[in-house]
Scaffold this active site. Structure first.
Site, PDB file in Angstrom:
ATOM      1  N   CYS A 148       0.836  -1.196   0.000  1.00 42.87           N
ATOM      2  CA  CYS A 148       0.000   0.000   0.000  1.00 42.87           C
ATOM      3  C   CYS A 148       0.881   1.259   0.000  1.00 42.87           C
ATOM      4  O   CYS A 148       1.507   1.580  -1.002  1.00 42.87           O
ATOM      5  CB  CYS A 148      -0.965  -0.032   1.170  1.00 42.87           C
ATOM      6  N   HIS A 154      -3.550  -5.253   0.234  1.00 42.12           N
ATOM      7  CA  HIS A 154      -3.107  -5.760   1.545  1.00 42.12           C
ATOM      8  C   HIS A 154      -3.214  -7.288   1.568  1.00 42.12           C
ATOM      9  O   HIS A 154      -4.287  -7.846   1.800  1.00 42.12           O
ATOM     10  CB  HIS A 154      -3.966  -5.171   2.668  1.00 42.12           C
ATOM     11  N   GLU A 214      -2.107  -9.173   3.826  1.00 44.51           N
ATOM     12  CA  GLU A 214      -2.167  -9.637   5.214  1.00 44.51           C
ATOM     13  C   GLU A 214      -3.584  -9.790   5.746  1.00 44.51           C
ATOM     14  O   GLU A 214      -3.794 -10.447   6.775  1.00 44.51           O
ATOM     15  CB  GLU A 214      -1.365  -8.699   6.120  1.00 44.51           C
ATOM     16  N   GLY A 253      -3.891 -13.083  37.383  1.00 38.09           N
ATOM     17  CA  GLY A 253      -4.392 -14.452  37.338  1.00 38.09           C
ATOM     18  C   GLY A 253      -4.724 -14.891  35.932  1.00 38.09           C
ATOM     19  O   GLY A 253      -5.013 -16.064  35.679  1.00 38.09           O
ATOM     20  N   GLY A 254      -4.672 -13.951  34.965  1.00 36.63           N
ATOM     21  CA  GLY A 254      -4.887 -14.301  33.574  1.00 36.63           C
ATOM     22  C   GLY A 254      -3.645 -14.912  32.962  1.00 36.63           C
ATOM     23  O   GLY A 254      -2.579 -14.966  33.587  1.00 36.63           O
ATOM     24  N   SER A 304      -0.284 -12.398  32.671  1.00 40.31           N
ATOM     25  CA  SER A 304       0.471 -12.153  33.902  1.00 40.31           C
ATOM     26  C   SER A 304       1.003 -13.461  34.484  1.00 40.31           C
ATOM     27  O   SER A 304       2.078 -13.485  35.103  1.00 40.31           O
ATOM     28  CB  SER A 304      -0.395 -11.423  34.930  1.00 40.31           C
TER      29      SER A 304
END
Length: 529
Positions: free
Chosen positions: A101, A188, A190, A243-244, A247
């Site tokens: 592009c 594009h 992608e 807790g995810g 992290s």
């Protein structure tokens, strides 16, 4: 030592660098997708600002074998006096170059081509006529369905270039240099709307750049552990543990690097889902983590009193998080803060030069300028969510953590449109629990990225118990995604939505209406705020 011990799963000796592509970011909205597509091929990629010097580009040879350069799209125009331009000498590096592009137009303009405003702008699906199915277009048919998004157009090329494709409005939709490995695509490749875009990128990565598919996200582990150890040195650090998966993986890496010099701090800001802080505490104490849980609901609610702007909410929450961590650092003697910030967080917060800020993430743009820590470490900063999950699996984290649905750091505070109050928190927490219960009971959570409830700032009239009621409107959101950079709403079964609606309106007296969000990302974001 056996071969299985000396080589990784992609056949690369463990101590060798992977092949990789450098992407120069001109501020285009799809830049991150280019990086994703390259990594999906088991080839490493890193994004640098468009004005990076040749030295900065080649410095990446410390972490990868640089095999090619891709120039991204941009909201800018190559015709402007202050147009984004490549640093002098970049095109003299002996590496293949692909312009997409804006990058396509820039390569043409730099070499004396004619680029000017087209009579009609191409935006959306277009059919390109493939004049020469060679090089990057090897294997393409006579016409290809592609995705365009441009106003400027390349109308003429100098003699050392040849046209590979055109459209009705764009005479030079693809080109290549006759003697150098330099290619341009106006479309594009992608994005998924370009049907054979991935094949085009594969042609560039493997045929033109001669890359070997020898990278995987898990390979980042040793590099991250080394970086944490060298930065923290002999001091102590705090890991911000929600807790995810992000992290948690960051904590696992930090633990490898620091051992008992790491303190995990979980902040219960009062915006967690039902029973979530208790579950985090039970899980990580069971893993032997040195965990500190800070109950700070009153503190956070007090700071958000009267605040309705979502960006201000995120900024305040980000600042309060840091202040809590600073207090724990003073208590424990920690000098560094480690966060599970991942690449999409940083993109949406506009962390790179010339990139637009979509929304501030509390752990990126929400960080205050004045902090007491010597440094903030983000070992996952260049990874996408699915790559973090793969790394978590390699580190041996429980599946319940690795596969946990994402939850924003500001929590339910950004799932309440408008001011955050105790009453609203109670409503959205109960509604969210109902959504999760019904989705999981129906088995519809398989393949979902996120599923949750949002409390809107709209009230409407209803009827409950033969009496008029005037209550809140709850929106239900179920989305499918791979990396959170793009997402599609789930075409959920009607009976599931009916059960969710019935339960929410029956069990939560303050709610009179439930709506279903059928918006993709883009144009929306996954979260409402």
């Amino acid at each position: 030592m056996s071969p299985s011990e000396t080589k990784d799963e992609v056949g690369r000796p463990a101590d060798e660098k992977p092949d990789g592509i450098v992407i120069l970011d001109f501020g285009g909205q799809y830049c991150h997708l280019i990086a994703r597509r390259i990594r999906e091929m088991k080839v490493y990629s890193e994004i640098l600002p468009y004005d990076s010097t040749p030295k900065e580009i080649l410095s990446l040879s410390k972490v990868m074998n640089v095999k090619g350069i891709i120039l991204s799209g941009s909201p800018s125009s190559v015709r402007r006096k202050d147009a984004y331009a490549l640093h002098e000498g970049v095109l003299d590096i002996d590496l293949p170059v692909l312009g997409l592009c804006y990058g396509h137009q820039l390569l043409a303009a730099t070499h004396g081509g004619d680029v000017h405003r087209g009579e009609s702008r191409e935006y959306g699906v277009t059919y390109a006529v493939i004049d020469h199915p060679i090089g990057i277009l090897k294997g393409m048919g006579p016409t290809e369905r592609v995705w365009m998004s441009h106003g400027d157009t390349v109308f003429r090329l100098p003699s050392e270039f040849e046209v590979l494709a055109h459209t009705d409005s764009c005479p030079v939709a693809a080109f290549r240099h006759r003697s150098k490995p330099m290619v341009g695509l106006q479309w594009h490749p992608e994005v998924v709307h370009t049907e054979r875009g991935r094949e085009m990128l594969r042609n560039f990565v493997f045929d033109i750049c001669r890359c070997t598919p020898n990278w995987r996200p898990e390979d980042m582990a040793d590099r991250a552990v080394k970086e944490i150890g060298e930065t923290v040195g002999g001091s102590r650090a705090i890991i911000a543990l929600s807790g995810g998966v992000d992290s948690s993986v960051a904590a696992a890496l930090a633990a490898k690097a620091l051992g008992d010099r790491l303190v995990a701090v979980h902040v219960d800001h009062g915006f967690m889902r039902a029973n979530e802080s208790e579950a985090v505490e039970e899980t990580f104490r069971g893993m032997g983590v040195d965990l500190v849980v800070v109950r700070a609901k009153a503190r956070f609610l007090g700071r958000l009193k009267g605040i309705t702007d979502p960006e201000e909410k995120r900024r305040i929450i980000g600042e309060e998080f840091v202040r809590v961590f600073e207090a724990e650092a003073r208590r424990t003697g920690a000098e560094h803060l480690i966060q599970g910030t991942i690449y999409p967080d940083r993109i949406e917060s506009g962390f790179r030069r010339h990139s637009d800020k979509i929304k501030t993430h509390h752990n990126v743009g929400g960080l205050p300028l004045n902090i007491e820590f010597r440094a903030v470490l983000e070992p996952l900063r260049e990874l996408y969510k699915d790559e973090v999950r793969a790394l978590g699996e390699r580190l041996g984290l429980p599946d319940a953590i690795v596969r946990r649905q994402p939850f924003p750091g500001p929590g339910l505070a950004v799932r309440i449109v408008g001011e955050v109050t105790e009453e609203k928190l109670d409503i959205v927490r109960r509604a969210d629990a109902i959504v999760c219960d019904e989705v999981e009971s129906a088995g519809e959570d398989v393949g979902l990225w996120q599923y949750f409830a949002v409390l809107t700032d709209t009230k409407s009239t209803g009827v409950k118990g033969d009496e008029r009621a005037y209550g809140w409107t709850v929106a239900v959101r179920l989305v499918e995604s791979v990396d959170a950079m793009t997402a599609s709403f789930r075409r959920a079964p009607w009976d599931l939505l009916e059960r969710i609606s019935t339960r929410i309106t029956n069990e939560i007296a303050e709610v009179t209406r439930v709506v279903y969000d059928i918006t993709h990302k883009p144009p929306s974001t996954i979260e409402w705020e």
